[in-house]
Scaffold this motif. Structure first.
Motif, PDB file in Angstrom:
ATOM      1  N   THR A  41       0.752  -1.159  -0.337  1.00 43.14           N
ATOM      2  CA  THR A  41       0.057   0.410  -0.130  1.00 43.14           C
ATOM      3  C   THR A  41       0.761   1.188  -0.321  1.00 43.14           C
ATOM      4  O   THR A  41       0.467   2.292  -1.084  1.00 43.14           O
ATOM      5  CB  THR A  41      -1.038  -0.381   1.373  1.00 43.14           C
ATOM      6  OG1 THR A  41      -2.191  -1.109   1.386  1.00 43.14           O
ATOM      7  CG2 THR A  41      -1.818   1.362   1.349  1.00 43.14           C
ATOM      8  N   ALA A  64      -4.076   7.753  -1.950  1.00 44.08           N
ATOM      9  CA  ALA A  64      -2.685   8.004  -2.820  1.00 44.08           C
ATOM     10  C   ALA A  64      -2.501   9.098  -3.791  1.00 44.08           C
ATOM     11  O   ALA A  64      -3.067   9.721  -3.519  1.00 44.08           O
ATOM     12  CB  ALA A  64      -3.135   6.829  -4.360  1.00 44.08           C
ATOM     13  N   TYR A  80       1.153   4.440  -1.819  1.00 39.11           N
ATOM     14  CA  TYR A  80       0.212   3.820  -4.000  1.00 39.11           C
ATOM     15  C   TYR A  80      -0.696   3.752  -4.168  1.00 39.11           C
ATOM     16  O   TYR A  80      -0.643   3.229  -4.869  1.00 39.11           O
ATOM     17  CB  TYR A  80       1.595   3.725  -4.546  1.00 39.11           C
ATOM     18  CG  TYR A  80       1.993   2.189  -4.141  1.00 39.11           C
ATOM     19  CD1 TYR A  80       1.186   0.890  -4.581  1.00 39.11           C
ATOM     20  CD2 TYR A  80       2.721   1.868  -3.044  1.00 39.11           C
ATOM     21  CE1 TYR A  80       1.921  -0.613  -4.199  1.00 39.11           C
ATOM     22  CE2 TYR A  80       3.050   0.914  -2.587  1.00 39.11           C
ATOM     23  CZ  TYR A  80       2.689  -0.275  -2.846  1.00 39.11           C
ATOM     24  OH  TYR A  80       3.158  -1.604  -2.171  1.00 39.11           O
ATOM     25  N   ARG A  81      -1.521   2.973  -2.811  1.00 38.22           N
ATOM     26  CA  ARG A  81      -2.700   2.840  -2.770  1.00 38.22           C
ATOM     27  C   ARG A  81      -3.847   4.236  -1.773  1.00 38.22           C
ATOM     28  O   ARG A  81      -2.871   3.843  -0.502  1.00 38.22           O
ATOM     29  CB  ARG A  81      -2.576   1.589  -2.313  1.00 38.22           C
ATOM     30  CG  ARG A  81      -2.617   0.694  -3.962  1.00 38.22           C
ATOM     31  CD  ARG A  81      -3.295  -0.440  -3.491  1.00 38.22           C
ATOM     32  NE  ARG A  81      -2.503  -1.452  -5.008  1.00 38.22           N
ATOM     33  CZ  ARG A  81      -1.663  -1.772  -5.112  1.00 38.22           C
ATOM     34  NH1 ARG A  81      -1.104  -2.759  -3.516  1.00 38.22           N
ATOM     35  NH2 ARG A  81      -1.325  -3.137  -6.136  1.00 38.22           N
ATOM     36  N   ASP A  82      -4.567   3.898  -1.660  1.00 39.38           N
ATOM     37  CA  ASP A  82      -5.896   4.585  -0.359  1.00 39.38           C
ATOM     38  C   ASP A  82      -5.364   3.572   0.808  1.00 39.38           C
ATOM     39  O   ASP A  82      -5.160   2.891   0.872  1.00 39.38           O
ATOM     40  CB  ASP A  82      -6.997   4.626  -0.839  1.00 39.38           C
ATOM     41  CG  ASP A  82      -7.251   5.175  -2.546  1.00 39.38           C
ATOM     42  OD1 ASP A  82      -6.364   6.546  -2.656  1.00 39.38           O
ATOM     43  OD2 ASP A  82      -8.521   5.410  -2.458  1.00 39.38           O
ATOM     44  N   THR A 100       0.629   6.610  -9.382  1.00 41.93           N
ATOM     45  CA  THR A 100       0.889   6.067  -8.105  1.00 41.93           C
ATOM     46  C   THR A 100       2.051   4.462  -8.472  1.00 41.93           C
ATOM     47  O   THR A 100       2.372   3.651  -7.839  1.00 41.93           O
ATOM     48  CB  THR A 100      -0.136   5.711  -7.473  1.00 41.93           C
ATOM     49  OG1 THR A 100      -1.232   5.315  -7.933  1.00 41.93           O
ATOM     50  CG2 THR A 100      -0.358   6.786  -7.165  1.00 41.93           C
ATOM     51  N   GLU A 101       1.502   3.804  -9.273  1.00 46.18           N
ATOM     52  CA  GLU A 101       2.230   2.701 -10.373  1.00 46.18           C
ATOM     53  C   GLU A 101       3.906   3.072 -10.025  1.00 46.18           C
ATOM     54  O   GLU A 101       4.607   2.005  -9.660  1.00 46.18           O
ATOM     55  CB  GLU A 101       1.752   2.495 -11.663  1.00 46.18           C
ATOM     56  CG  GLU A 101       0.612   2.032 -11.123  1.00 46.18           C
ATOM     57  CD  GLU A 101       0.080   0.694 -10.460  1.00 46.18           C
ATOM     58  OE1 GLU A 101       1.162  -0.587 -10.711  1.00 46.18           O
ATOM     59  OE2 GLU A 101      -1.235   1.264  -9.590  1.00 46.18           O
TER      60      GLU A 101
END
Length: 115
Positions: A41, A64, A80-82, A100-101
């Motif tokens: 995450t 993110a 990079y993720r919520d 974010t990737e």
């Protein structure tokens, strides 16, 4: 406050929020930190000292691209993720304008005051 962030050699636009904890973080700049993955995450790195969290803003859900500080461990977190629900232990310092990737694979970050 605008800051200059370099992730794996690539510059990224970023902004720090206007709160006491973000200002304390800014007092540590410049920083170069190695990143590691946490819970698929976020990318985390340990700061040279814990930040003063007095005057921290109200908890908010992490999204993110957020740059945050996890007070119990004293680490910086780049999401990079919520990140789910709000927690008083997780203080949002600012936001990175990044795909974010790309952030998911980041290994090193440099953070400086914007020129």
């Amino acid at each position: 406050m605008n800051i200059q962030v370099t992730i794996d050699g690539q510059p990224v636009d970023a902004t720090l929020n206007d709160n006491a904890v973000a200002r304390d973080f800014a007092s540590l700049l410049p920083l170069s930190l190695d990143l590691e993955d946490f819970h698929q995450t976020e990318r985390i790195a340990y700061l040279p000292r814990k930040l003063d969290i007095s005057g921290a803003p109200d908890p908010a859900p992490v999204k993110a691209g957020n740059l945050a500080y996890y007070a119990p461990w004293g680490n910086l977190a780049l999401f990079y993720r919520d990140g789910g629900s709000a927690s008083s232990d997780l203080i949002i310092l600012g936001h990175l304008d990044i795909d974010t990737e790309r952030l998911a694979d980041a290994e090193r970050i440099t953070v400086e005051a914007a020129p």
